[in-house]
Design an enzyme around this catalytic site. Structure first.
Site, PDB file in Angstrom:
ATOM      1  N   GLY A  41       0.818  -1.217   0.000  1.00 32.08           N
ATOM      2  CA  GLY A  41       0.000   0.000   0.000  1.00 32.08           C
ATOM      3  C   GLY A  41       0.848   1.262   0.000  1.00 32.08           C
ATOM      4  N   PRO A  71       7.297   7.451  -5.658  1.00 34.07           N
ATOM      5  CG  PRO A  71       8.214   9.460  -4.936  1.00 34.07           C
ATOM      6  CD  PRO A  71       8.069   8.021  -4.539  1.00 34.07           C
ATOM      7  CG  ASP A  89      18.541   3.580  -7.441  1.00 29.80           C
ATOM      8  OD1 ASP A  89      17.757   2.664  -7.120  1.00 29.80           O
ATOM      9  OD2 ASP A  89      19.695   3.369  -7.884  1.00 29.80           O
ATOM     10  CE1 TYR A  97      25.504   2.136  -8.004  1.00 26.31           C
ATOM     11  CE2 TYR A  97      23.773   3.546  -7.163  1.00 26.31           C
ATOM     12  CZ  TYR A  97      24.179   2.471  -7.928  1.00 26.31           C
ATOM     13  OH  TYR A  97      23.239   1.741  -8.622  1.00 26.31           O
ATOM     14  CE  LYS A 113      20.219   0.024  -6.574  1.00 25.26           C
ATOM     15  NZ  LYS A 113      20.895   1.332  -6.694  1.00 25.26           N
ATOM     16  CG  HIS A 145      23.747  -3.449  -6.440  1.00 25.79           C
ATOM     17  ND1 HIS A 145      24.359  -2.324  -5.978  1.00 25.79           N
ATOM     18  CD2 HIS A 145      23.465  -3.185  -7.733  1.00 25.79           C
ATOM     19  CE1 HIS A 145      24.450  -1.419  -6.948  1.00 25.79           C
ATOM     20  NE2 HIS A 145      23.913  -1.931  -8.022  1.00 25.79           N
TER      21      HIS A 145
END
Ligand SMILES: NC(=O)c1ccc[n+]([C@@H]2O[C@H](COP(=O)([O-])OP(=O)(O)OC[C@H]3O[C@@H](n4cnc5c(N)ncnc54)[C@H](OP(=O)(O)O)[C@@H]3O)[C@@H](O)[C@H]2O)c1
Length: 342
Positions: free
Chosen positions: A25, A29, A62, A67, A95, A128
């Protein structure tokens, strides 16, 4: 400042950005900002873009430990929340990297991302890659780990049990997969106590993955699409001579001219209208990438024209995850419809 996205006082009302409803639920975005700097954009530049993107209406980010910029991004997120944007309005993904699949590593790794991002929960935490194979950051395409392993479902489920525990602990609201295939997902869905809420996968007009896309949607998961505009800035190691460029496709270019937008915007509009959640990376064009989904939709005819230009062109092939000499990257993607045997 040189960045056009920061020059003018322009913004998109977050309420005008479409949302996806997950099986819990919760609402996510339907456009997020990618944060992988592709070895070229520094952590500080990415963090600045996160702040700028939030100011123009992004609420979905994200992230990933690999990274190498979660601490800088976290400092930006803290500033964003200092401007009055509440934590509940944000959707933050991180991740688990491949060298942290061990049963004792999953929770610790998530806690490290939370500390770096300065958050007390994540909206989404992904495994990942389904391979527990370490390779050093920035390595080239021929790099192989001597300890590389194929997908072993039993082992993956041990990692997944820890992912489920993260939900039980309240550290994570949803868990999901990334870079899996239909045969792998079938097993995961069969054995999961808490099913993946999303699958993050490469998706752009030249790589539409219709079978996996439908499988994900039919099983009540949301597809999140990475490299939504064909990753023009991807590292050298992720390029081969066969690769094609969706933003140069004459169909995309023509539709872009008709709508008076950049071809990248057409890729993003197509993604959102098709039903996936694109997560374009950008430090220079993030405003236009969000603004384009809030108005002037593509027509059904344009959607059909883009559906017809799928080239089955995978850009992120994952060669460094191969576990046996003489294999080609297709082995990672179960192209025969079965999990590639060890
Ligand atoms: N789960 C996974 O395994 C996985 C794998 C790959 C990527 N990802 C995620 O997906 C995100 C996106 O993928 P990606 O970064 O490889 O590819 P991408 O979003 O398709 O492409 C990003 C590149 O496109 C440029 N760009 C963005 N908008 C543009 C526009 N409107 N006009 C012209 N150029 C534009 C950016 O440059 P500027 O900065 O100059 O705008 C950047 O060089 C990553 O950042 C990461 O968060 C996940």
């Amino acid at each position: 400042m040189g960045n056009p996205d920061q020059q003018e006082n322009r913004a998109v009302d977050p309420a005008k950005v479409p949302q996806r409803e997950l099986f819990t639920g919760a609402r996510m975005p339907a456009v997020g900002l990618g944060t992988f700097g592709s070895d070229q954009v520094t952590a500080d530049q990415v963090a600045e873009a996160v702040g700028g993107a939030a100011a123009v209406g992004y609420r979905h980010f994200d992230c990933a430990s690999v990274y190498g910029n979660e601490a800088e991004v976290g400092a930006s997120l803290e500033r964003v929340m200092g401007t009055g944007i509440r934590r509940e309005e944000l959707w933050i993904t991180s991740k688990l990297w491949n060298d942290k699949h061990g049963e004792n590593d999953v929770i610790a790794s998530c806690r490290k991302s939370l500390a770096d991002l300065r958050l007390d929960y994540l909206d989404l935490y992904l495994v990942h890659w389904p391979f527990p194979n370490f390779h050093p950051p920035h390595c080239d395409v021929t790099s192989r780990s001597p300890d590389a392993r194929p997908y072993i479902h039993e082992n993956f489920m041990k990692t997944w049990r820890r992912m489920e525990e993260l939900v039980d602990l309240g550290l994570v609201r949803h868990i999901g997969t990334s870079n899996v295939t239909v045969p792998k997902l079938k097993l995961i869905l069969r054995d999961a106590r808490i099913k993946p809420a999303v699958n993050e996968m490469e998706l752009h007009p030249h790589f539409q993955q219709p079978e996996l896309f439908e499988f994900v949607v039919d099983n009540g998961m949301q597809p999140i699409g990475y490299c939504p505009i064909g990753s023009p800035g991807r590292p050298e190691r992720d390029r081969t001579p066969e690769d094609t460029t969706p933003t140069q496709d004459p169909v995309i270019v023509e539709i872009a001219q008709r709508h008076g937008v950049n071809p990248a915007a057409v890729c993003i509009k197509w993604a959102v209208q098709r039903g996936q959640t694109p997560i374009p990376f950008s430090v220079n064009h993030y405003y236009e990438n969000l603004a384009c989904v809030a108005s002037d939709p593509l027509t059904s005819e344009e959607m059909r024209a883009i559906a017809a230009i799928d080239h089955d062109c995978r850009l992120i092939k994952g060669q460094v995850f191969l576990w046996k000499d003489g294999q080609t990257w297709e082995a990672l993607w179960d192209v025969n419809g079965e999990i590639t045997p060890a």
